[in-house]
Design a protein around this motif. Structure first.
Motif, PDB file in Angstrom:
ATOM      1  N   GLY A 157       2.767 -23.243  10.126  1.00 54.48           N
ATOM      2  CA  GLY A 157       1.906 -23.104  11.300  1.00 54.48           C
ATOM      3  C   GLY A 157       2.354 -23.868  12.507  1.00 54.48           C
ATOM      4  O   GLY A 157       1.595 -24.010  13.480  1.00 54.48           O
ATOM      5  N   SER A 158       3.582 -24.370  12.488  1.00 51.94           N
ATOM      6  CA  SER A 158       4.070 -25.176  13.627  1.00 51.94           C
ATOM      7  C   SER A 158       4.618 -24.309  14.763  1.00 51.94           C
ATOM      8  O   SER A 158       4.920 -24.829  15.835  1.00 51.94           O
ATOM      9  CB  SER A 158       5.148 -26.143  13.151  1.00 51.94           C
ATOM     10  OG  SER A 158       6.236 -25.439  12.568  1.00 51.94           O
ATOM     11  N   GLY A 159       4.777 -22.987  14.540  1.00 51.41           N
ATOM     12  CA  GLY A 159       5.262 -22.103  15.599  1.00 51.41           C
ATOM     13  C   GLY A 159       6.702 -21.665  15.434  1.00 51.41           C
ATOM     14  O   GLY A 159       7.294 -21.108  16.368  1.00 51.41           O
ATOM     15  N   LYS A 160       7.288 -21.921  14.256  1.00 51.49           N
ATOM     16  CA  LYS A 160       8.708 -21.588  14.047  1.00 51.49           C
ATOM     17  C   LYS A 160       8.974 -20.091  14.184  1.00 51.49           C
ATOM     18  O   LYS A 160       9.874 -19.668  14.916  1.00 51.49           O
ATOM     19  CB  LYS A 160       9.157 -22.061  12.652  1.00 51.49           C
ATOM     20  CG  LYS A 160       8.930 -23.537  12.366  1.00 51.49           C
ATOM     21  CD  LYS A 160       9.486 -23.946  11.037  1.00 51.49           C
ATOM     22  CE  LYS A 160       8.885 -23.193   9.867  1.00 51.49           C
ATOM     23  NZ  LYS A 160       7.438 -23.444   9.691  1.00 51.49           N
ATOM     24  N   SER A 161       8.211 -19.265  13.471  1.00 49.37           N
ATOM     25  CA  SER A 161       8.439 -17.811  13.499  1.00 49.37           C
ATOM     26  C   SER A 161       8.141 -17.226  14.874  1.00 49.37           C
ATOM     27  O   SER A 161       8.699 -16.180  15.247  1.00 49.37           O
ATOM     28  CB  SER A 161       7.568 -17.126  12.438  1.00 49.37           C
ATOM     29  OG  SER A 161       7.952 -17.527  11.136  1.00 49.37           O
TER      30      SER A 161
END
Length: 594
Positions: free
Chosen positions: A388-392
């Motif tokens: 959920g950190s925004g990688k994708s």
């Protein structure tokens, strides 16, 4: 009819089919009316012939009367048969024009909707279920076709028959016409309401069947989970409940259908009875002949089906209007992912994220906040962080599956919004986190991104993804069918086939989005060793939550809740004892040791 105006361009496209259909409807209707008048003349001729035959009984003229009578009856009989054959020919061409037109439009409309679906952004698919999309391209389009074909055809028949037959009936006898036509409006209204009831119950059956089909599909797709949790009995009980619901609704529909045809036959029989009763009284009074009764009975039979169809076609039009409104709802949605300048050129791979922020439009969740970094041509950047950190999201924005909410993304000093979508995405090899394989052979899955399959490139891509030996171990090798969503392959095999699918394109930019999460450490190291040679020639982006997958990158970007918290090489990040990267590394190292 406002929603159905959307299909008018299709009708204009096939205007010659439509106009020819109208002509054949008119000709077939005329040829249905003429035999009724011939029957009246033939009946009257029979009565007159019998009277004359008895009048000249015992004379030589009697044989002449008999011969003349026979010739006239034969003439009328042959003429009626010829007209019936001609009408049959025109009815054939009527269906070959109007019904064929509706099938052509159905095909065009399905292609239009499918093409439009593909142009819509990912946010559209996050808001709508696959079942809803399928319903509109199949069931709704089929309902619109019923309006374009049968509804228009039978309505034209009804209008022409009423315009031609009713004046003829009124000319012959007004009283008999009124009594004969009296049951027909009742028939039409009854059919309308009964047909609506049938359609409503049919919808309920369709929903029950859809629910049962979805349940069975999910049960068999997740058969491993079902068996491992020993839930076969519970699954069967749920299926039995769904099946019983389908059975009950089907029996309810069968009951209504059982009333449908008796109702039609009763009202038709009532109209016929009235015609004979009132017509017989008029014959007794001498206002009409017995031939007129025969003519009126034919007219009643000619009008019965169109009047019956009026209620049916009215229901068809209502349903088609509702379906077209649902189709228009999707067709009116336009994508905002469009090229501003349609730039088409070969990429070098210089990627710049300039103060990028992004919020998902459908959920309102902010995935990235003021993210800035640069990846030079030939470099490998790793993006790591917790779930959920925004990688994708970084990968999705680079492929322009979404547009940034703020800031900008440039590739080779050109904003990604200026590139042609085909040119941009065609030069990016993307291995998504959620692996999807088509229900086809391994060969076709790997070659999916190529316009022309290339055997040598396919084999090399399979070797680079470290799946070549696994594929050769299958009885059918590269022609092995992977099953629905790749169910016959293990998780690691699916990921590696997906990676081979990206590598076979020989992309300028390679994006691996957590694509090694399902493989063991040994396989991961083998793949990374192969990828080092590949990534040395192109710009690469490795997204992962595993430190072992990213430590070979030139630079590592650490994300936390959409914000860059660390940026540097593996050695530099490990030197920061209080950093998130060091914490992730030690946590995973302990897990592996345990």
């Amino acid at each position: 009819m406002r929603a159905l105006s959307a299909v008018n361009p299709f009708i204009f496209r096939y205007k010659w089919h439509f106009l020819a259909g109208v002509l054949f409807v008119a000709l077939s209707t005329l040829l249905a009316i003429f035999p009724a008048q011939l029957v009246r003349y033939a009946f009257d001729l029979v009565n007159e012939g019998i009277d004359l035959y008895h009048l000249y009984a015992g004379t030589q003229a009697q044989s002449s009367v008999y011969q003349l009578f026979g010739r006239n009856v034969l003439f009328y009989g042959v003429l009626i048969i010829v007209l019936a054959l001609l009408r049959g020919i025109f009815l054939f061409f009527m269906r070959q024009t109007l019904i064929v037109m509706s099938r052509h439009i159905e095909n065009d409309q399905k292609n239009q909707i499918y093409q439009h679906y593909q142009s819509l952004p990912l946010s559209f698919y996050r808001r709508h279920s696959t079942g809803d999309l399928m319903s509109r391209i199949s069931e709704d389009v089929s309902r619109v076709r019923m309006y374009l074909g049968p509804a228009i055809m039978y309505f034209l028949q009804l209008v022409l028959l009423f315009l031609l037959i009713v004046p003829l009936m009124l000319i012959v006898n007004v009283k008999l016409t009124i009594y004969t036509l009296l049951p027909l409006p009742i028939l039409s209204v009854s059919i309308f309401y009964v047909n609506n009831l049938i359609e409503r119950k049919s919808d309920e059956i369709q929903k029950a069947l859809s629910g049962m089909t979805t349940f069975v599909q999910e049960a068999f797709s997740g058969i491993r989970v079902l068996k491992s949790f020993v839930r076969e009995a519970d699954s069967h009980a749920q299926f039995a409940a769904a099946s019983n619901e389908y059975k009950e609704k089907s029996l309810s529909l069968n009951f209504v259908n059982s009333l449908f045809f008796p109702l039609i036959l009763f009202l038709i029989g009532l109209s016929t009875l009235i015609t004979v009763w009132v017509g017989g009284q008029e014959v007794i009074r001498g206002t009409i002949t017995t031939g007129t009764i025969a003519e009126f009975l034919i007219y009643v039979n000619l009008l019965t089906w169109p009047v019956t169809a009026l209620g049916w076609t009215s229901s068809l039009v209502q349903r088609a209007e509702a379906s077209q409104a649902r189709i228009n709802e999707f067709l009116d949605q336009k994508t905002d992912i469009v090229s501003r300048q349609n730039v088409q050129r070969e990429l070098v791979g210089d990627i710049v994220f300039d103060h990028v922020s992004f919020t998902y439009p459908d959920t309102g969740i902010q995935a990235l906040r003021d993210v800035s970094f640069r990846v030079r041509p030939g470099q490998t950047l790793a993006v790591i962080g917790n779930t959920g950190s925004g990688k994708s999201t970084v990968a999705a924005l680079l492929c322009r599956l979404y547009d940034v909410s703020a800031g900008g993304i440039r590739v080779d000093d050109t904003d990604v919004r200026d590139y042609s979508l085909q040119a941009l995405r065609g030069q990016i090899g993307y291995v998504p986190q959620d692996v999807f394989l088509f229900s086809d052979s391994i060969r076709n899955n790997i070659n999916f991104g190529l316009d022309q399959p290339n055997e040598a490139r396919m084999l090399q891509a399979a070797k680079d993804a470290d799946v070549y030996e696994n594929i050769l171990a299958f009885p059918e090798g590269f022609d092995t069918k992977v099953g629905e969503r790749g169910i016959t392959l293990s998780g690691g095999q699916k990921q590696r086939v997906s990676m081979a699918r990206a590598l076979v394109k020989e992309p300028k930019i390679l994006i691996l989005d957590d694509s090694l999460s399902a493989v063991d450490t040994k396989t991961e190291n083998a793949i990374l060793g192969s990828l080092q040679r590949i990534m040395a020639q192109r710009t690469s982006l490795i997204i992962s939550h595993r430190v072992s997958s990213v430590k070979l990158a030139d630079e590592i970007l650490v994300l936390d809740d959409g914000v860059i918290v660390q940026h540097g090489t593996h050695e530099a990040l490990m030197a920061d004892a209080n950093g998130l990267y060091r914490a992730l590394y030690e946590r995973q190292l302990q897990t592996e040791e345990a």
